[in-house]
Design an enzyme around this catalytic site. Structure first.
Site, PDB file in Angstrom:
ATOM      1  N   ASN A 185     -16.456 -22.493 -39.618  1.00  0.00           N
ATOM      2  CA  ASN A 185     -16.021 -21.231 -39.030  1.00  0.00           C
ATOM      3  C   ASN A 185     -15.680 -20.317 -40.189  1.00  0.00           C
ATOM      4  OD1 ASN A 185     -14.795 -19.162 -37.591  1.00  0.00           O
ATOM      5  ND2 ASN A 185     -12.827 -20.241 -37.467  1.00  0.00           N
ATOM      6  N   GLY A 186     -16.461 -19.263 -40.355  1.00  0.00           N
ATOM      7  CA  GLY A 186     -16.188 -18.364 -41.480  1.00  0.00           C
ATOM      8  C   GLY A 186     -17.455 -17.677 -41.926  1.00  0.00           C
ATOM      9  N   GLU A 233     -13.531  -2.819 -22.300  1.00  0.00           N
ATOM     10  CA  GLU A 233     -13.988  -4.079 -22.894  1.00  0.00           C
ATOM     11  C   GLU A 233     -14.358  -5.143 -21.865  1.00  0.00           C
ATOM     12  OE1 GLU A 233     -11.406  -6.453 -25.468  1.00  0.00           O
ATOM     13  OE2 GLU A 233      -9.677  -5.774 -24.335  1.00  0.00           O
ATOM     14  N   LYS A 271      -8.811  -1.712 -22.068  1.00  0.00           N
ATOM     15  CA  LYS A 271      -8.990  -2.845 -21.148  1.00  0.00           C
ATOM     16  C   LYS A 271     -10.197  -2.607 -20.254  1.00  0.00           C
ATOM     17  CE  LYS A 271      -7.145  -5.264 -22.694  1.00  0.00           C
ATOM     18  NZ  LYS A 271      -6.339  -5.141 -23.857  1.00  0.00           N
ATOM     19  N   LYS A 298     -12.182 -13.464 -29.550  1.00  0.00           N
ATOM     20  CA  LYS A 298     -10.736 -13.274 -29.582  1.00  0.00           C
ATOM     21  C   LYS A 298     -10.228 -12.601 -30.853  1.00  0.00           C
ATOM     22  CE  LYS A 298      -6.834 -13.468 -27.861  1.00  0.00           C
ATOM     23  NZ  LYS A 298      -6.627 -12.717 -26.653  1.00  0.00           N
ATOM     24  N   HIS A 316      -8.452  21.164 -24.624  1.00  0.00           N
ATOM     25  CA  HIS A 316      -9.119  21.496 -25.887  1.00  0.00           C
ATOM     26  C   HIS A 316     -10.507  20.876 -25.969  1.00  0.00           C
ATOM     27  CE1 HIS A 316      -5.452  23.375 -27.231  1.00  0.00           C
ATOM     28  NE2 HIS A 316      -4.779  22.278 -26.899  1.00  0.00           N
ATOM     29  N   CYS A 371     -15.727 -18.706 -34.643  1.00  0.00           N
ATOM     30  CA  CYS A 371     -16.236 -19.907 -33.976  1.00  0.00           C
ATOM     31  C   CYS A 371     -15.069 -20.859 -33.750  1.00  0.00           C
ATOM     32  CB  CYS A 371     -17.243 -20.626 -34.853  1.00  0.00           C
ATOM     33  SG  CYS A 371     -18.531 -19.572 -35.466  1.00  0.00           S
ATOM     34  N   ARG A 376     -13.487 -18.823 -28.448  1.00  0.00           N
ATOM     35  CA  ARG A 376     -13.696 -18.412 -29.836  1.00  0.00           C
ATOM     36  C   ARG A 376     -15.158 -18.091 -30.138  1.00  0.00           C
ATOM     37  NH1 ARG A 376      -9.480 -19.280 -33.130  1.00  0.00           N
ATOM     38  NH2 ARG A 376     -10.863 -19.164 -34.901  1.00  0.00           N
ATOM     39  N   TRP A 380     -19.950 -18.382 -32.671  1.00  0.00           N
ATOM     40  CA  TRP A 380     -20.021 -16.930 -32.521  1.00  0.00           C
ATOM     41  C   TRP A 380     -20.915 -16.445 -33.643  1.00  0.00           C
ATOM     42  CZ3 TRP A 380     -19.297 -13.483 -29.032  1.00  0.00           C
ATOM     43  CH2 TRP A 380     -19.152 -12.138 -29.384  1.00  0.00           C
ATOM     44  N   GLU A 419      -4.412   2.019 -24.233  1.00  0.00           N
ATOM     45  CA  GLU A 419      -4.568   0.585 -23.971  1.00  0.00           C
ATOM     46  C   GLU A 419      -5.249   0.351 -22.616  1.00  0.00           C
ATOM     47  OE1 GLU A 419      -4.677  -1.981 -25.553  1.00  0.00           O
ATOM     48  OE2 GLU A 419      -4.347  -3.614 -24.150  1.00  0.00           O
TER      49      GLU A 419
HETATM   50  O1  M6R Z   1      -5.413 -10.763 -33.056  1.00  0.00           O
HETATM   51  P1  M6R Z   1      -5.249  -9.290 -33.210  1.00  0.00           P
HETATM   52  O2  M6R Z   1      -4.092  -8.738 -32.480  1.00  0.00           O
HETATM   53  O3  M6R Z   1      -5.222  -8.868 -34.661  1.00  0.00           O
HETATM   54  O4  M6R Z   1      -6.566  -8.662 -32.619  1.00  0.00           O
HETATM   55  C1  M6R Z   1      -6.796  -7.289 -32.681  1.00  0.00           C
HETATM   56  C2  M6R Z   1      -7.934  -6.865 -31.771  1.00  0.00           C
HETATM   57  O5  M6R Z   1      -9.131  -7.483 -32.172  1.00  0.00           O
HETATM   58  C3  M6R Z   1      -7.650  -7.210 -30.319  1.00  0.00           C
HETATM   59  O6  M6R Z   1      -6.474  -6.617 -29.879  1.00  0.00           O
HETATM   60  C4  M6R Z   1      -8.801  -6.745 -29.428  1.00  0.00           C
HETATM   61  O7  M6R Z   1      -8.848  -5.352 -29.422  1.00  0.00           O
HETATM   62  C5  M6R Z   1      -8.628  -7.300 -28.018  1.00  0.00           C
HETATM   63  N1  M6R Z   1      -9.871  -7.783 -27.511  1.00  0.00           N
HETATM   64  C6  M6R Z   1      -8.150  -6.266 -27.058  1.00  0.00           C
HETATM   65  O8  M6R Z   1      -8.040  -6.744 -25.758  1.00  0.00           O
END
Ligand code: M6R
Length: 609
Positions: A101-102, A488, A485, A604, A504, A2, A28, A75, A481
């Site tokens: 937040n927590g 997500e 992208k 995030k 395989h 959050c 957040r 969140w 990667e």
């Molecule tokens: O802040 P961090 O690099 O530790 O975060 C790791 C993942 O949560 C972060 O890379 C997540 O996969 C992103 N949404 C990818 O775009």
């Protein structure tokens, strides 16, 4: 996770400031929003489920009196994203308001105990125990100040928190505290602010004080007082001047943060080349001495680690284990010891799985090295040595510029280590160093010349149900990667694996028109990769290739291609080759009508609510 923000002003209304700051923190969490202000001896509160703009339209968040207030953008973890669960939460008498937040792990027991003492709860959140605990502390000992009552409550909590409290008990103060969730304070002559993140108050002040775990801070018109929660020992900490400009934290005319951040990559990569020599050397020394090195991270940061494992191996002849942080304890927890080194990579420096792996390794006396974008984050505090990747704030949930920056830092580390170990000739070192310096320009060229093409590809393939992403060698990491992208932000199921694995099993999915994205730098894997392209083509796959600009061979095979300037050394290739895949994912999300900055079910950092 959050976002929390609050302010105490000498003059003016707090509510509009809180509203604007929560907008800057919306990345957040965006399930609900709320604000509470203090005017005279009364709390005024507005909160509701929904995004900030929606809630503002319905309730006018700016229309609250008073120059002190706190706010929250949520969140959800405990309790559905409903109005009743939106923060702030208050005690039985509506005199103590809290944002948090927590995650409070022992909230169920605490709630039961408080209910036994007659407290009445309205929400299903873990947070609501906090105002009731403060109320209970005051009830048991009326002479306690607000800060002392908060301290009393904090000592009963297990879990993570960044909290802020305002109360009619002492209407001229904000009390905040931190344990494992980010909290920063901003100050200037007229005002004091707290927030989850510096960009929240950056337009108001550039003077920041980082609150550490286990600290409580009291903000008043006289300034800021920080103490240790454990023993109330005062902490003296001068504010740091933050060089980020306010403009760096807003969209600057781009429709989304993600595309703005993709475009920022040349500049970030230039900044990343200014990594502090001393720390990079120190880190290379630790890596050199280690009996074994684990590269530990989640999501995109894990993919950077995967690419880095090729860099360390090829340049410095150092074998490393890239490990997904959530698996680290199960997989390696018992074998880690004093001779092990963990290089933890986390953009936020606050990701729970990464920190859990780091803590487990610390308990076994391993050396912790950190690479993060967030100076002052937990990772920087638990690392023996850390490097700040200097990418600036990344507001888009999808990591883009921070990925390429992480790759650049780790390439620099691998080069230093190679030099230390005498594994690379001076000529080759000079060549690689010079090529690394050219990478920002290479990325700029891709953005300038290929963005339109990526848009067309997104348009053409937007209705396809599934994609493959394939690469060999270091490009396997790029493929992973690119797949992440697309999944997500465009909600497109996609599968990635080393191209050599395709026969395989996965190839059975391929039928005419099935889109397969190949990452094709002209390195040692090029010939074999062409074989993989042919296999897919023979089954009717539609080939989308990211190639070097003179790669006529693959141009002939591909249905669509995007070009990257030539002569990028193999170990650096993931940096430019990921850029077209970021752009394709971005435009695919836009084509499909999704907001790329706010993927559903994601925030995030996955540290907290
Ligand atoms: O802040 P961090 O690099 O530790 O975060 C790791 C993942 O949560 C972060 O890379 C997540 O996969 C992103 N949404 C990818 O775009």
């Amino acid at each position: 996770m959050c976002g929390i923000f609050g302010c105490i002003l000498k003059q003016g209304k707090a509510a509009p400031l809180i509203h604007a700051a929560l907008k800057r923190l919306e990345y957040r969490g965006y399930d609900s929003v709320g604000e509470v202000t203090l005017d005279g001896s009364k709390l005024y509160m507005k909160k509701d489920q929904g995004k900030i703009d929606e809630v503002h339209q319905a309730h006018n968040l700016d229309d609250l009196p008073g120059s002190i207030g706190i706010g929250h953008t949520r969140w959800a973890t405990h309790g559905a994203p409903l109005q009743v669960n939106a923060h702030p939460h208050v005690d039985c008498n509506g005199q103590i308001a809290v944002v948090h937040n927590g995650i409070i792990e022992n909230f169920a027991e605490l709630k039961q105990e408080l209910e036994n003492h007659g407290h009445v709860f309205k929400s299903r959140t873990d947070t609501e125990v906090i105002p009731h605990l403060i109320e209970e502390a005051k009830k048991n000992n009326p002479s306690l100040s607000l800060a002392e009552a908060v301290l009393d409550a904090l000592k009963k909590l297990n879990g993570s928190y960044a909290i802020a409290v305002i109360s009619t008990i002492e209407p001229d103060k904000i009390v905040c505290a931190r344990n494992e969730s980010p909290l920063v304070i901003g100050v200037n002559e007229d005002s004091a602010y707290f927030a989850s993140d510096i960009p929240a108050f950056l337009p108001l002040t550039n003077k920041a004080i980082i609150v550490d775990d286990g600290e409580i801070a009291v903000l008043s018109s006289h300034g800021v007082e920080i103490k240790k929660i454990a023993d109330s020992k005062p902490v003296v900490r001068e504010p740091k001047v933050i060089s980020w400009t306010a403009e760096m934290a807003v969209k600057q005319g781009y429709p989304h943060f993600m595309i703005k951040e993709i475009h920022e990559q040349p500049e970030c990569l230039r900044n990343t080349l200014r990594v502090q020599e001393h720390y990079a050397d120190l880190m290379a020394t630790f890596l050199d001495r280690a009996r074994e090195v684990y590269l530990v991270a989640c999501g995109t940061s894990y993919h950077a680690c995967l690419a880095a494992s090729y860099m360390f191996s090829k340049l410095a002849f150092l074998p490393t284990y890239p490990v997904i942080a959530s698996e680290f304890i199960e997989q390696h927890g018992k074998s880690v010891n004093i001779d092990s080194t963990i290089l933890a990579v986390s953009q936020s420096g606050e990701t729970a799985d990464t920190l859990a792996a780091v803590n487990a390794a610390r308990q076994r006396a391993a050396t912790i090295l950190g690479l993060t974008n967030a100076i002052g984050s937990t990772l920087t505090r638990v690392s023996r040595v850390y490097i700040g990747q200097q990418s600036g704030p990344e507001i888009g949930v999808a990591a883009t510029k921070t990925f390429t920056s992480q790759l650049s830092v780790m390439a620099q580390l691998a080069l230093r280590l190679a030099k230390k170990r005498g594994k690379v000739s001076q000529d080759e070192m000079d060549y690689l160093a010079e090529r690394l310096c050219r990478i920002p320009e290479t990325v700029q060229t891709i953005i300038n010349t290929q963005e339109e093409k990526t848009k067309q590809i997104a348009k053409k393939y937007k209705d396809r149900k599934t994609f493959f992403f394939l690469g060999r060698g270091i490009s396997t990491a790029t493929a992973y990667e690119g797949r992440l992208k697309l999944m997500e932000i465009a909600y497109t199921p996609a599968i990635a694996f080393p191209a050599g694995e395709s026969k395989h099993g996965p190839i059975s999915l391929v039928e005419p028109g099935f889109p397969v994205v190949f990452v094709c730098p002209k390195d040692d894997t090029h010939k074999t990769l062409i074989g993989n392209i042919m296999e897919m083509k023979a089954r009717g796959a539609a080939i989308i290739a990211v190639i070097e600009e003179d790669d006529e061979e693959i141009k002939k095979l591909a249905d669509d291609f995007v070009e990257v300037p030539k002569d990028v050394p193999e170990v650096l290739s993931s940096i430019p080759f990921i850029v077209p895949l970021q752009l394709i994912a971005y435009y695919m999300a836009v084509e499909r009508g999704y907001n790329p900055d706010m993927p559903r079910n994601l925030a995030k950092s996955v540290t907290v609510k």
